[in-house]
Design a protein around this motif. Structure first.
Motif, short mmCIF file in Angstrom:
data_model
loop_
_atom_site.label_atom_id
_atom_site.label_comp_id
_atom_site.label_asym_id
_atom_site.label_seq_id
_atom_site.Cartn_x
_atom_site.Cartn_y
_atom_site.Cartn_z
N MET A 127 -22.61 -25.73 -3.10
CA MET A 127 -22.99 -26.11 -4.10
C MET A 127 -22.31 -27.43 -4.44
N PRO A 128 -23.23 -28.26 -4.71
CA PRO A 128 -22.68 -29.72 -5.17
C PRO A 128 -21.88 -29.68 -6.35
N MET A 129 -20.89 -30.44 -6.57
CA MET A 129 -20.20 -30.64 -7.72
C MET A 129 -20.71 -31.99 -8.69
N TYR A 130 -20.80 -31.93 -9.81
CA TYR A 130 -21.56 -32.98 -10.27
C TYR A 130 -20.58 -33.59 -11.37
N LEU A 165 -20.34 -27.56 -11.41
CA LEU A 165 -20.78 -26.80 -10.05
C LEU A 165 -22.25 -26.45 -10.22
N LEU A 166 -23.11 -27.05 -9.75
CA LEU A 166 -24.40 -26.69 -10.15
C LEU A 166 -25.47 -26.54 -9.02
N PRO A 167 -26.13 -25.88 -8.78
CA PRO A 167 -27.36 -25.89 -7.75
C PRO A 167 -28.07 -27.18 -7.82
N MET A 168 -28.70 -27.85 -6.82
CA MET A 168 -29.38 -28.72 -6.66
C MET A 168 -30.30 -29.02 -7.94
N ASN A 169 -31.20 -27.94 -8.07
CA ASN A 169 -32.20 -27.92 -9.00
C ASN A 169 -31.97 -27.93 -10.43
N ALA A 170 -30.49 -27.78 -10.60
CA ALA A 170 -30.25 -27.54 -11.78
C ALA A 170 -29.36 -28.89 -12.48
N ALA A 171 -29.24 -29.75 -11.90
CA ALA A 171 -28.63 -31.11 -11.71
C ALA A 171 -28.99 -31.90 -13.09
N ASP A 172 -30.12 -31.68 -13.10
CA ASP A 172 -30.59 -32.45 -14.16
C ASP A 172 -31.05 -31.62 -15.61
N GLN A 173 -30.37 -30.47 -15.56
CA GLN A 173 -30.65 -29.68 -16.91
C GLN A 173 -29.77 -30.04 -17.88
N HIS A 174 -29.78 -29.48 -18.89
CA HIS A 174 -29.40 -30.07 -20.14
C HIS A 174 -27.86 -29.91 -20.18
#
Ligand code: ZN
Length: 78
Positions: free
Chosen positions: A1-4, A18-27
């Motif tokens: 899981m990538p860290m942003y 730490l977010l799943p890829m598809n949650a990276a652009d969430q609020h």
């Protein structure tokens, strides 16, 4: 899981998620001031963040050129 890594535009603090890829652009909400003006900076894999804005690639390039000391006799000054 990538860290942003995010930077808050209001309080200028940085934090990581730490977010799943598809949650990276969430609020994303700043954990310090609850601001929603948060900017994603980089996507890293478990990289230590010291809160500096400089690019990690610069440091890597410098250390890549070998020993830079002038007193150990390693010949880096020759
Ligand atoms: Zn903030």
């Amino acid at each position: 899981m990538p860290m942003y890594e995010y930077g808050c535009l209001d309080c200028a603090r940085q934090f990581e998620r730490l977010l799943p890829m598809n949650a990276a652009d969430q609020h994303i909400v700043c954990p310090f001031c609850q601001s929603t003006r948060v900017q994603r900076r980089l996507s890293l894999f478990a990289t230590h963040s010291r809160g500096e804005a400089s690019a990690p690639a610069v440091a890597a390039t410098m250390s890549d050129s070998g020993c830079s000391c002038s007193s150990c006799g390693c010949g880096s000054r020759s």
